[in-house]
Design a protein around this motif. Structure first.
Motif, PDB file in Angstrom:
ATOM      1  N   PHE A   1       6.504  -7.318  16.389  1.00  0.00           N
ATOM      2  CA  PHE A   1       5.566  -8.355  16.867  1.00  0.00           C
ATOM      3  C   PHE A   1       6.395  -9.488  17.506  1.00  0.00           C
ATOM      4  CE2 PHE A   1       3.092  -5.959  13.925  1.00  0.00           C
ATOM      5  CZ  PHE A   1       2.093  -5.967  14.737  1.00  0.00           C
ATOM      6  N   GLY A   2       5.628 -10.463  18.579  1.00  0.00           N
ATOM      7  CA  GLY A   2       6.180 -11.651  18.712  1.00  0.00           C
ATOM      8  C   GLY A   2       5.066 -12.858  18.720  1.00  0.00           C
ATOM      9  N   GLU A   3       5.587 -14.002  18.831  1.00  0.00           N
ATOM     10  CA  GLU A   3       4.707 -15.251  19.170  1.00  0.00           C
ATOM     11  C   GLU A   3       4.884 -15.850  20.208  1.00  0.00           C
ATOM     12  OE1 GLU A   3       2.835 -18.034  15.772  1.00  0.00           O
ATOM     13  OE2 GLU A   3       5.013 -17.924  15.827  1.00  0.00           O
ATOM     14  N   ASP A   4       4.228 -16.588  20.921  1.00  0.00           N
ATOM     15  CA  ASP A   4       4.785 -17.465  22.100  1.00  0.00           C
ATOM     16  C   ASP A   4       4.587 -18.812  21.680  1.00  0.00           C
ATOM     17  OD1 ASP A   4       1.941 -18.248  22.381  1.00  0.00           O
ATOM     18  OD2 ASP A   4       1.814 -17.044  24.294  1.00  0.00           O
ATOM     19  N   GLU A   5       4.852 -19.878  22.424  1.00  0.00           N
ATOM     20  CA  GLU A   5       4.577 -21.261  21.929  1.00  0.00           C
ATOM     21  C   GLU A   5       3.399 -21.790  21.644  1.00  0.00           C
ATOM     22  OE1 GLU A   5       6.867 -23.265  25.418  1.00  0.00           O
ATOM     23  OE2 GLU A   5       8.742 -22.601  24.439  1.00  0.00           O
ATOM     24  N   GLN A   6       2.341 -21.063  22.136  1.00  0.00           N
ATOM     25  CA  GLN A   6       0.891 -21.398  21.721  1.00  0.00           C
ATOM     26  C   GLN A   6       0.336 -20.526  20.639  1.00  0.00           C
ATOM     27  OE1 GLN A   6       1.991 -20.569  25.323  1.00  0.00           O
ATOM     28  NE2 GLN A   6       2.243 -22.540  25.552  1.00  0.00           N
TER      29      GLN A   6
ATOM     30  N   TYR B   1       0.844  -1.170  -0.223  1.00  0.00           N
ATOM     31  CA  TYR B   1      -0.023  -0.067   0.067  1.00  0.00           C
ATOM     32  C   TYR B   1       0.989   1.199  -0.032  1.00  0.00           C
ATOM     33  CZ  TYR B   1       0.677  -0.349   5.143  1.00  0.00           C
ATOM     34  OH  TYR B   1       1.256  -0.410   6.218  1.00  0.00           O
ATOM     35  N   SER B   2       0.188   2.420  -0.267  1.00  0.00           N
ATOM     36  CA  SER B   2       0.938   3.532  -0.377  1.00  0.00           C
ATOM     37  C   SER B   2       1.322   4.104   0.855  1.00  0.00           C
ATOM     38  CB  SER B   2      -0.119   4.546  -1.062  1.00  0.00           C
ATOM     39  OG  SER B   2       0.366   5.975  -0.849  1.00  0.00           O
ATOM     40  N   HIS B   3       2.436   5.177   1.000  1.00  0.00           N
ATOM     41  CA  HIS B   3       2.846   5.742   2.276  1.00  0.00           C
ATOM     42  C   HIS B   3       1.772   6.895   2.621  1.00  0.00           C
ATOM     43  CE1 HIS B   3       6.980   4.352   2.556  1.00  0.00           C
ATOM     44  NE2 HIS B   3       6.890   4.481   1.402  1.00  0.00           N
ATOM     45  N   SER B   4       0.731   7.016   1.804  1.00  0.00           N
ATOM     46  CA  SER B   4      -0.176   7.851   2.300  1.00  0.00           C
ATOM     47  C   SER B   4      -1.146   7.102   3.435  1.00  0.00           C
ATOM     48  CB  SER B   4      -1.269   8.371   1.181  1.00  0.00           C
ATOM     49  OG  SER B   4      -1.834   7.222   0.564  1.00  0.00           O
ATOM     50  N   LEU B   5      -0.993   5.955   3.415  1.00  0.00           N
ATOM     51  CA  LEU B   5      -1.814   5.088   4.536  1.00  0.00           C
ATOM     52  C   LEU B   5      -0.950   4.890   5.705  1.00  0.00           C
ATOM     53  CD1 LEU B   5      -4.362   3.466   4.958  1.00  0.00           C
ATOM     54  CD2 LEU B   5      -3.119   1.566   3.971  1.00  0.00           C
ATOM     55  N   GLY B   6       0.310   4.683   5.643  1.00  0.00           N
ATOM     56  CA  GLY B   6       1.376   4.552   6.637  1.00  0.00           C
ATOM     57  C   GLY B   6       2.969   4.626   6.047  1.00  0.00           C
ATOM     58  N   LYS B   7       3.662   4.863   7.129  1.00  0.00           N
ATOM     59  CA  LYS B   7       4.829   5.102   6.879  1.00  0.00           C
ATOM     60  C   LYS B   7       6.061   3.909   6.661  1.00  0.00           C
ATOM     61  CE  LYS B   7       4.052   9.329   6.760  1.00  0.00           C
ATOM     62  NZ  LYS B   7       3.667  10.042   5.395  1.00  0.00           N
ATOM     63  N   SER B   8       5.532   2.667   7.682  1.00  0.00           N
ATOM     64  CA  SER B   8       6.531   1.697   7.488  1.00  0.00           C
ATOM     65  C   SER B   8       5.956   0.539   7.758  1.00  0.00           C
ATOM     66  CB  SER B   8       7.851   1.962   8.108  1.00  0.00           C
ATOM     67  OG  SER B   8       8.496   0.898   8.100  1.00  0.00           O
ATOM     68  N   ILE B   9       5.636  -0.572   6.980  1.00  0.00           N
ATOM     69  CA  ILE B   9       5.032  -1.825   7.425  1.00  0.00           C
ATOM     70  C   ILE B   9       5.901  -2.476   8.500  1.00  0.00           C
ATOM     71  CG2 ILE B   9       4.389  -4.037   6.790  1.00  0.00           C
ATOM     72  CD1 ILE B   9       3.580  -2.980   4.051  1.00  0.00           C
ATOM     73  N   THR B  10       5.507  -2.964   9.554  1.00  0.00           N
ATOM     74  CA  THR B  10       6.094  -3.688  10.582  1.00  0.00           C
ATOM     75  C   THR B  10       5.514  -5.019  10.327  1.00  0.00           C
ATOM     76  OG1 THR B  10       6.117  -1.782  11.943  1.00  0.00           O
ATOM     77  CG2 THR B  10       6.599  -3.925  13.118  1.00  0.00           C
ATOM     78  N   GLY B  11       6.400  -6.042   9.690  1.00  0.00           N
ATOM     79  CA  GLY B  11       6.084  -7.369   9.612  1.00  0.00           C
ATOM     80  C   GLY B  11       5.430  -8.175  10.927  1.00  0.00           C
ATOM     81  N   GLY B  12       4.491  -9.239  10.896  1.00  0.00           N
ATOM     82  CA  GLY B  12       3.930  -9.801  11.927  1.00  0.00           C
ATOM     83  C   GLY B  12       3.992 -11.220  11.775  1.00  0.00           C
ATOM     84  N   TYR B  13       2.865 -11.893  11.943  1.00  0.00           N
ATOM     85  CA  TYR B  13       2.875 -13.327  12.110  1.00  0.00           C
ATOM     86  C   TYR B  13       1.450 -14.002  11.598  1.00  0.00           C
ATOM     87  CZ  TYR B  13       6.762 -13.301  15.065  1.00  0.00           C
ATOM     88  OH  TYR B  13       8.251 -13.252  15.509  1.00  0.00           O
ATOM     89  N   VAL B  14       1.439 -15.164  11.156  1.00  0.00           N
ATOM     90  CA  VAL B  14       0.020 -15.730  10.835  1.00  0.00           C
ATOM     91  C   VAL B  14      -0.299 -16.367  12.194  1.00  0.00           C
ATOM     92  CG1 VAL B  14      -1.090 -17.674   9.755  1.00  0.00           C
ATOM     93  CG2 VAL B  14       0.838 -16.305   8.699  1.00  0.00           C
ATOM     94  N   TYR B  15      -1.739 -15.748  12.679  1.00  0.00           N
ATOM     95  CA  TYR B  15      -1.897 -16.232  13.907  1.00  0.00           C
ATOM     96  C   TYR B  15      -2.341 -17.838  13.940  1.00  0.00           C
ATOM     97  CZ  TYR B  15      -4.821 -16.393  18.061  1.00  0.00           C
ATOM     98  OH  TYR B  15      -5.153 -16.693  19.426  1.00  0.00           O
ATOM     99  N   ARG B  16      -1.793 -18.372  14.840  1.00  0.00           N
ATOM    100  CA  ARG B  16      -2.129 -19.911  14.957  1.00  0.00           C
ATOM    101  C   ARG B  16      -2.391 -20.040  16.527  1.00  0.00           C
ATOM    102  NH1 ARG B  16      -1.139 -21.139  10.031  1.00  0.00           N
ATOM    103  NH2 ARG B  16       0.815 -20.566   9.070  1.00  0.00           N
ATOM    104  N   GLY B  17      -2.944 -19.402  17.287  1.00  0.00           N
ATOM    105  CA  GLY B  17      -3.276 -19.509  18.640  1.00  0.00           C
ATOM    106  C   GLY B  17      -4.770 -19.924  18.740  1.00  0.00           C
ATOM    107  N   ASN B  18      -5.314 -19.990  20.016  1.00  0.00           N
ATOM    108  CA  ASN B  18      -6.511 -20.474  20.164  1.00  0.00           C
ATOM    109  C   ASN B  18      -7.513 -19.474  20.806  1.00  0.00           C
ATOM    110  OD1 ASN B  18      -6.321 -23.336  19.389  1.00  0.00           O
ATOM    111  ND2 ASN B  18      -4.822 -23.787  21.042  1.00  0.00           N
TER     112      ASN B  18
END
Length: 139
Positions: A108-113, A37-54
């Motif tokens: 972002f971070g992800e725990d063992e669960q 997406y454009s910088h008009s929406l935000g300045k810098s994407i911060t990568g995350g994770y695919v959610y696999r929790g419960n």
């Protein structure tokens, strides 16, 4: 696990093509991102994770990420998720569209669960004591 070409490309846009020449990288061999997406929406994407929790079943299998801020000086980060709405077609949604976050999104971070966490702060740079870690829960 793929090479998306940052710093050579910013998403699909040329950023430092001289670096590709210097390193002998053919930009055609770089992996394309699934979303940008454009910088008009935000300045810098911060990568995350695919959610696999419960805990947050709504997020199951969705890619959760953020944007550092909509401004360079005002903490106004955004939290998003991508959902594959049809094969190889991804759509971006704001995680909590009705709330202002008023923080810079750092990591972002992800725990063992498979539960996800967000690091953020209200001040620029490595100063102050406004940093925190929050667990991401969507009901």
């Amino acid at each position: 696990g793929e090479n998306y070409g940052w710093r050579i490309l910013e998403a699909t846009h040329p950023y430092d093509l001289d670096l590709a020449d210097l390193l002998g990288i053919n930009i055609e061999d770089l992996a394309a991102p699934i979303h940008e997406y454009s910088h008009s929406l935000g300045k810098s994407i911060t990568g995350g994770y695919v959610y696999r929790g419960n805990t947050s079943t709504f997020l199951q299998g969705k890619y959760v990420f953020g944007d550092w801020s909509t401004s360079f000086f005002i903490p106004n980060g955004k939290l998003y998720y991508l959902e594959e709405i049809e094969p190889n077609t991804w759509e971006r949604f704001e995680l909590v569209p009705t709330q202002s976050f008023n923080r810079f999104v750092l990591s972002f971070g992800e725990d063992e669960q498979g539960e996800l966490y967000l690091c953020s702060k209200t001040t620029l740079g490595p100063t102050g004591s406004s940093g925190d870690i929050r667990r991401i829960i969507v009901e």
